[in-house]
Design an enzyme around this catalytic site. Structure first.
Site, mmCIF file in Angstrom:
data_model
loop_
_atom_site.group_PDB
_atom_site.id
_atom_site.type_symbol
_atom_site.label_atom_id
_atom_site.label_comp_id
_atom_site.label_asym_id
_atom_site.label_seq_id
_atom_site.Cartn_x
_atom_site.Cartn_y
_atom_site.Cartn_z
ATOM 1 N N PRO A 2 -2.512 4.625 -7.821
ATOM 2 C CA PRO A 2 -1.816 5.849 -7.486
ATOM 3 C C PRO A 2 -1.014 6.414 -8.653
ATOM 4 C CG PRO A 2 -0.964 3.941 -6.261
ATOM 5 C CD PRO A 2 -1.705 3.463 -7.438
ATOM 6 N N GLU A 3 -1.305 7.639 -8.960
ATOM 7 C CA GLU A 3 -0.410 8.408 -9.803
ATOM 8 C C GLU A 3 0.314 9.367 -8.874
ATOM 9 O OE1 GLU A 3 -1.992 9.822 -13.507
ATOM 10 O OE2 GLU A 3 -3.568 8.312 -13.488
#
Length: 270
Positions: A2-3
Site C-alpha cells: 500500500p502506498e
DNA sequence: CGCTGACCCTGACGGC
DNA sequence: TGCCGTCAGGGTCAGC
C-alpha cells in the site's frame, strides 16, 4: 503493497461500515507485527465507539473515545470488513468485532504493518515528524524546491522520504518522475526551480488518478470492500523494464536505487 | 546533520 | 519434484 492511494482506497471503503460502530471485542491472533501489539490494547478498546476514520501519510487513524487506533499496512497488509463471521485464514492477525455483528480484519503476511493505540496521535513519535500531505495545500513547488536545496540524494529517494512529503512510495515515485520527465537519479539539489511545478503536479496527478482507480493491485492488495485496484493497467514505467516507452519507444530501464527497484525512460527523463 | 546499508518477515517465482 | 537465490508496494535504526 500500500502506498497512499491504496490506504486512501481502504479508508473510503471502510468508512461506511466502521464509523459510528461500537467495538465489542478485539482479537489478536498474532501480536508480532512491526511493533508488538500491546497486550492491553484489546481491553482498552472494548466498548469504545469509532467516531472518525482518517488518514495521515500511510497510517489509518480510527478515532475512538478510548484513543486513536493507528493502523499501518506495511508492505503486504490489507484491512477488510466482513459482514458475517468467517474462519480466519493464514496471516489474519487481528480482528475487531463490532457490537451488532461485523468484523474488521487485518491480514498481513510479512508483518511489516502495525496496530497501535495512542491518546495523542499528533505528537506520536511515528507521526510527529512527517512531511506534508502530497494532496494538501502545503505541498507546492516552492515548498519542494526549498526542501531540496543542498540535498545530494537522488530525487526519487528524496520523494520517498517521509520527512519531505508523505505517501509517495516506490511505484508512484517512479511514475511521477516519468510524468515530469525527470531522471530518478538526478540529485534533488541540482534540479532547476522551474522543474518543480511540473514535478509537484505529476506527484499529485498520479496519486489522484490512482485513487480514482482504487489503487494498484500488484499481488494481493484489496480495498476495504475486498476489491482489487485497477491502476496497475495505468502504470507507465513500473515493472515495464525492457518494454517500449509509451512516449518515445525506447526500452524502459530498471535500476536499483536505495535498495528499491526504479523504472524510468532513459531517453525521456533527464 | 545527511546519507547508506542492514534489517524486520513471508511467499512467489525462475533456474537448475 | 525440490532446493536455492532473488525479489516484493513499508519503515526504522545504527553507524559513518
Amino acid at each position: 503493497m500500500p502506498e497512499l492511494p491504496e490506504v486512501e482506497t481502504t479508508r473510503r471503503g471502510l468508512t461506511p461500515y466502521v464509523v459510528g460502530r461500537t467495538i465489542e471485542r478485539v482479537e489478536v491472533r498474532e501480536p508480532r507485527l512491526r511493533w508488538p501489539v500491546a497486550t492491553a490494547l484489546p481491553r482498552a478498546l472494548a466498548g469504545a465507539r469509532i467516531g472518525t476514520l482518517e488518514r495521515r501519510a500511510k497510517y489509518l487513524l480510527f478515532g475512538t473515545d478510548a484513543g486513536t487506533l493507528l493502523v499501518h499496512l506495511g508492505m503486504s497488509g490489507s484491512l477488510r470488513y466482513l459482514p458475517a463471521p468467517q474462519e480466519p485464514a493464514p496471516h489474519d492477525h487481528v480482528d475487531v468485532h463490532f457490537a451488532g455483528g461485523g468484523t474488521l480484519r487485518l491480514n498481513d503476511p510479512r508483518r511489516f504493518g502495525s496496530v497501535l493505540l495512542t491518546r495523542t496521535p499528533r505528537t506520536h513519535p511515528l507521526l510527529e515528524h512527517l512531511g506534508p500531505e502530497p494532496l494538501g495545500e502545503a505541498f507546492d513547488a516552492d515548498y519542494l524546491y526549498r526542501a531540496s536545496r543542498n540535498r545530494r540524494v537522488a530525487i526519487k529517494q528524496h520523494l520517498m522520504n517521509g520527512r519531505v512529503v508523505v505517501g509517495v512510495g516506490n511505484i508512484y515515485a517512479s511514475e511521477a518522475l516519468f510524468r515530469a520527465r525527470i531522471h530518478p537519479e538526478r540529485m534533488a539539489g541540482r534540479i532547476a526551480r522551474a522543474r518543480f511545478e511540473p514535478l509537484v503536479e505529476a506527484v499529485r496527478d498520479v496519486l489522484r488518478d490512482a485513487i480514482e482507480e482504487g489503487g494498484t493491485t500488484l499481488r494481493n492488495f484489496v480495498g476495504g470492500d475486498g476489491e482489487p485496484g485497477y491502476f496497475r493497467a495505468s502504470l507507465r514505467v513500473y515493472e515495464r523494464a525492457g518494454l517500449p516507452c509509451l512516449d518515445c519507444g525506447a526500452p524502459i530501464a530498471r535500476r536499483v536505487l536505495g535498495q528499491r527497484a526504479t523504472y524510468y525512460c532513459p531517453r525521456c527523463q533527464r
